[in-house]
Design an enzyme around this catalytic site. Structure first.
Site, PDB file in Angstrom:
ATOM      1  N   ARG A   1       5.129  10.809 -10.157  1.00  0.00           N
ATOM      2  CA  ARG A   1       5.464   9.611 -10.908  1.00  0.00           C
ATOM      3  C   ARG A   1       4.360   9.333 -11.896  1.00  0.00           C
ATOM      4  O   ARG A   1       3.207   9.175 -11.517  1.00  0.00           O
ATOM      5  CB  ARG A   1       5.550   8.457  -9.916  1.00  0.00           C
ATOM      6  CG  ARG A   1       6.706   7.586 -10.129  1.00  0.00           C
ATOM      7  CD  ARG A   1       6.885   6.580  -9.053  1.00  0.00           C
ATOM      8  NE  ARG A   1       5.706   5.881  -8.585  1.00  0.00           N
ATOM      9  CZ  ARG A   1       5.736   4.653  -8.108  1.00  0.00           C
ATOM     10  NH1 ARG A   1       6.871   3.999  -8.081  1.00  0.00           N
ATOM     11  NH2 ARG A   1       4.666   4.079  -7.652  1.00  0.00           N
TER      12      ARG A   1
ATOM     13  N   THR B   1       4.311   4.951 -16.851  1.00  0.00           N
ATOM     14  CA  THR B   1       5.739   4.692 -17.114  1.00  0.00           C
ATOM     15  C   THR B   1       6.557   4.610 -15.831  1.00  0.00           C
ATOM     16  O   THR B   1       7.699   4.142 -15.863  1.00  0.00           O
ATOM     17  CB  THR B   1       6.325   5.840 -17.954  1.00  0.00           C
ATOM     18  OG1 THR B   1       6.283   7.042 -17.155  1.00  0.00           O
ATOM     19  CG2 THR B   1       5.537   6.069 -19.231  1.00  0.00           C
TER      20      THR B   1
ATOM     21  N   ASP C   1       0.052   4.491  -0.680  1.00  0.00           N
ATOM     22  CA  ASP C   1       0.423   5.766  -1.309  1.00  0.00           C
ATOM     23  C   ASP C   1       0.591   6.826  -0.224  1.00  0.00           C
ATOM     24  O   ASP C   1      -0.378   7.253   0.412  1.00  0.00           O
ATOM     25  CB  ASP C   1      -0.667   6.183  -2.301  1.00  0.00           C
ATOM     26  CG  ASP C   1      -0.227   7.387  -3.129  1.00  0.00           C
ATOM     27  OD1 ASP C   1      -0.200   7.272  -4.361  1.00  0.00           O
ATOM     28  OD2 ASP C   1       0.094   8.437  -2.540  1.00  0.00           O
TER      29      ASP C   1
ATOM     30  N   ASP D   1      -1.428  10.173  -0.669  1.00  0.00           N
ATOM     31  CA  ASP D   1      -2.867  10.004  -0.422  1.00  0.00           C
ATOM     32  C   ASP D   1      -3.163   9.811   1.054  1.00  0.00           C
ATOM     33  O   ASP D   1      -4.139  10.347   1.586  1.00  0.00           O
ATOM     34  CB  ASP D   1      -3.412   8.809  -1.218  1.00  0.00           C
ATOM     35  CG  ASP D   1      -3.555   9.134  -2.702  1.00  0.00           C
ATOM     36  OD1 ASP D   1      -3.642  10.328  -3.040  1.00  0.00           O
ATOM     37  OD2 ASP D   1      -3.573   8.194  -3.513  1.00  0.00           O
TER      38      ASP D   1
END
Ligand code: PRP
Ligand code: URA
Length: 214
Positions: free
Chosen positions: A109, A113, A205, A208
């Protein structure tokens, strides 16, 4: 309220799943435990997502008698992780479905944006003949999942299911609007996305936390 009917959404509220999901969300859960939980949750999700698989009759001789029993009717499955966080879900599913083939779709991603960017793809040659389980822990804006579905469709994929641990309503809306024949299995539908496109409360995340990169 959802914009379009969520008829194809299965929220998996089994107590074991909800218990493991709570530990997964906790900011104090380290990478090793996080990986184990993602694997276990994926296995539990696959159990439910394969509920409609067809069975065929067979005959088995037990130590006591011959009997009629049932086996999977030669169902061909492809597990497709969206790189990279989806990788964490593959092993648990393969333990239940060892004959499944694995294809990879690389999407990240763009942080500005929030649009998905494709960087890798390798799929089983007979993808059109297989029931597909796309796996990705997070369904946030839905951009990555929609891109993966459209990409797989262009390669001939027919029956597609998405297994994601945590979903945002925005992501489900996007998927049911753009890919209305995909069944979504999820363990939780959270509140909303924050201004960075993260699911609230979510788990942070996923990539991560799985790979310890932050
Ligand atoms: C995460 C996640 C999904 C995507 C979801 O991946 O694993 O693929 O974001 O967001 P979306 O629904 O808004 O598209 P990310 O792009 O962070 O890449 P990574 O797995 O490599 O960390
Ligand atoms: N990707 C993640 O890993 N987490 C989110 O909350 C949203 C997208």
């Amino acid at each position: 309220m959802p914009g379009r009917a969520w008829d194809n959404v299965v929220v998996m509220d089994h107590p074991l799943i909800q218990h493991k999901l709570s530990i997964l969300r906790d900011v104090g859960t380290g990478a090793k435990e996080f990986r184990e939980l993602v694997k276990e949750l994926a296995m539990l999700m696959a159990y439910e997502a394969t509920r409609s698989f067809q069975l065929a009759e067979t005959t088995v001789t037990t130590p006591v008698a011959e009997t009629t029993t049932y086996v999977l009717a030669g169902k061909k499955v492809a597990v497709i992780p969206i790189l990279r966080a989806g990788l964490g879900m593959v092993e648990g599913i393969l333990e239940l479905l060892p004959a499944a083939k694995v294809g990879h779709v690389g999407l990240y991603r763009d942080p500005e944006t929030l649009q998905p960017v494709e960087y890798y793809c390798k799929l089983p040659e007979d993808i059109g003949e297989r029931d597909i389980l796309i796996v990705d822990p997070m369904l946030a804006t839905g951009g990555s999942a929609v891109a993966a579905v459209e990409f797989l469709r262009a390669k001939g994929a027919k029956t597609i299911n998405l297994l994601c641990l945590i979903s945002a309503p925005e992501g489900i809306d996007a998927l049911v609007t753009k890919c209305d024949d995909v069944t979504i299995y999820t363990c939780a539908v959270d509140s909303h996305l924050n201004s960075h496109g993260y699911i609230v409360p979510g788990l942070g995340d996923a990539g991560d936390r799985l790979f310890g990169t932050k």
